[in-house]
Design a protein around this motif. Structure first.
Motif, mmCIF file in Angstrom:
data_model
loop_
_atom_site.group_PDB
_atom_site.id
_atom_site.type_symbol
_atom_site.label_atom_id
_atom_site.label_comp_id
_atom_site.label_asym_id
_atom_site.label_seq_id
_atom_site.Cartn_x
_atom_site.Cartn_y
_atom_site.Cartn_z
ATOM 1 N N ASN A 7 0.816 -1.221 0.000
ATOM 2 C CA ASN A 7 0.000 0.000 0.000
ATOM 3 C C ASN A 7 0.849 1.271 0.000
ATOM 4 O O ASN A 7 0.568 2.229 0.719
ATOM 5 N N HIS A 38 -11.951 -3.514 7.041
ATOM 6 C CA HIS A 38 -12.441 -2.143 6.908
ATOM 7 C C HIS A 38 -13.920 -2.090 6.522
ATOM 8 O O HIS A 38 -14.693 -1.309 7.077
ATOM 9 N N TYR A 60 -9.585 -5.134 -6.356
ATOM 10 C CA TYR A 60 -9.026 -5.265 -5.016
ATOM 11 C C TYR A 60 -7.565 -5.689 -5.108
ATOM 12 O O TYR A 60 -7.188 -6.476 -5.983
ATOM 13 N N SER A 66 -6.520 -7.739 0.129
ATOM 14 C CA SER A 66 -7.961 -7.753 0.378
ATOM 15 C C SER A 66 -8.536 -9.158 0.403
ATOM 16 O O SER A 66 -8.298 -9.960 -0.506
ATOM 17 N N SER A 107 -7.193 -1.062 -5.149
ATOM 18 C CA SER A 107 -7.089 -0.667 -3.742
ATOM 19 C C SER A 107 -7.526 -1.843 -2.877
ATOM 20 O O SER A 107 -8.310 -2.689 -3.320
ATOM 21 N N LEU A 128 -9.149 -1.205 -0.150
ATOM 22 C CA LEU A 128 -10.299 -0.644 0.558
ATOM 23 C C LEU A 128 -11.545 -0.660 -0.326
ATOM 24 O O LEU A 128 -11.589 -0.013 -1.370
ATOM 25 N N ALA A 180 -14.300 0.761 0.384
ATOM 26 C CA ALA A 180 -14.875 2.107 0.401
ATOM 27 C C ALA A 180 -14.243 2.990 -0.676
ATOM 28 O O ALA A 180 -14.920 3.829 -1.288
ATOM 29 N N THR A 181 -12.953 2.831 -0.928
ATOM 30 C CA THR A 181 -12.284 3.592 -1.981
ATOM 31 C C THR A 181 -12.796 3.179 -3.360
ATOM 32 O O THR A 181 -13.065 4.026 -4.221
ATOM 33 N N LEU A 182 -12.941 1.873 -3.563
ATOM 34 C CA LEU A 182 -13.473 1.397 -4.840
ATOM 35 C C LEU A 182 -14.909 1.880 -5.038
ATOM 36 O O LEU A 182 -15.308 2.209 -6.170
ATOM 37 N N THR A 231 -16.178 4.711 -3.955
ATOM 38 C CA THR A 231 -16.095 6.111 -4.360
ATOM 39 C C THR A 231 -15.736 6.236 -5.834
ATOM 40 O O THR A 231 -16.334 7.033 -6.579
ATOM 41 N N MET A 232 -14.770 5.442 -6.284
ATOM 42 C CA MET A 232 -14.378 5.476 -7.694
ATOM 43 C C MET A 232 -15.521 5.033 -8.603
ATOM 44 O O MET A 232 -15.739 5.616 -9.669
#
Length: 298
Positions: free
Chosen positions: A26, A99, A200, A204, A229, A231, A233-235, A237-238
């Motif tokens: 990361n 997460h 991921y 992950s 990622s 995360l 949550a990041t995916l 958002t994308m």
């Protein structure tokens, strides 16, 4: 010498590629390369041979590999033992959670099963699945809460690590809608342009589940990698911003689906039913952990 340098070294020795190893740790690839070089400068000799096919260990690197693993284990054991002495009279129950579950499933679930006034101090560690496994195997927490699929491997031997299903979820391919409310990246239509995958990373657990599921694995093989990622949550958002398709836990994406910010990118056969499972440590036990486990077993 930085402990992260040792972890970087072992990641590169295992994955044999700077890009893959940097992703697993990361960090950006330039920062990762600088840390590997700093370790080599500190030791005083090259540890890797760099080439077009990746990175391979030099004889010095092969000698150092088991020593680095031993040093990390010793330092983590010293940290864990010292911390347990300091927390012995304050921490009643410790739980590691991935997460995606820390912010969605965990708060309501723990509230339904424990009265905080009777609990004492609860410690929640929110990490990637890979990091949670290391914490659990090190005996640092009483429990691990994670997503689970029987076809995806974990590092917990069933005869040592008891577990119980505490909930259900589903991995669903989602993307942003177009102006008409239809999926902007439909999995059923690859004729116009390649479908961009929001993937991921190696750390992950959800990525492991996707890799183990035949239907999604076949679909992903036809897609174009766009972003990675560990995360969810990041995916999410994308995906919400229109950058591609991500397989997301329905529990995490619930509100975005209800508000129409995300829509299903494919038919139901691409969905992956998964469990939410609690694993119990065989090494970290106390009365509060016994009480919670007894309640769940009932």
């Amino acid at each position: 010498m930085d402990l992260d340098w040792l972890k970087d070294f072992l990641a590169l020795a295992e994955l044999k590629g700077f890009s893959r190893a940097a992703d697993a740790r990361n960090v950006t690839q330039p920062a990762f390369s600088r840390r590997i070089r700093a370790l080599e400068d500190w030791i005083g000799t090259p540890l890797f041979v760099r080439g077009a096919q990746g990175a391979s260990l030099t004889p010095a690197g092969q000698h150092f590999q088991p020593l680095a693993a031993d040093m990390i284990r010793s330092l983590e054991r010293a940290r864990r033992d010292t911390r347990s002495v300091g927390e012995r009279n304050t921490i009643t129950l410790s739980i590691a959670a991935t997460h995606a579950l820390s912010f969605t499933f965990f708060p309501e679930w723990i509230r339904n099963h424990l009265r905080f006034e009777a609990l004492g101090t609860l410690s929640l560690v929110s990490e990637s699945m890979e990091a949670c496994e290391e914490i659990m195997l090190g005996g640092e927490v009483h429990f691990l809460l994670c997503h689970y699929h029987p076809e995806a491997p974990t590092r917990f031997e069933p005869d040592r690590f008891q577990s119980v299903r505490v909930g259900d979820d589903c991995l669903v391919p989602l993307c942003a809608p177009d102006s008409g409310g239809r999926p902007a990246w439909p999995l059923s239509d690859t004729s116009a342009r390649p479908i961009r995958l929001l993937a991921y990373s190696h750390a992950s657990g959800l990525g492991r589940i996707l890799s183990a599921h035949q239907m999604s694995r076949d679909a992903i093989a036809q897609m174009e990698a766009g972003f990675t990622s560990h995360l969810a949550a990041t995916l999410m958002t994308m995906a919400r911003e229109g950058h591609g398709v991500a397989w997301l836990p329905r529990t995490l994406a619930k509100h975005d689906l209800e508000q129409g910010r995300l829509v299903g990118a494919g038919p139901p056969q691409f969905d992956i039913p998964i469990e939410i499972r609690l694993f119990r440590s065989p090494d970290c036990r106390n009365h509060a952990a016994d009480e919670l486990w007894h309640a769940l077993a009932q």
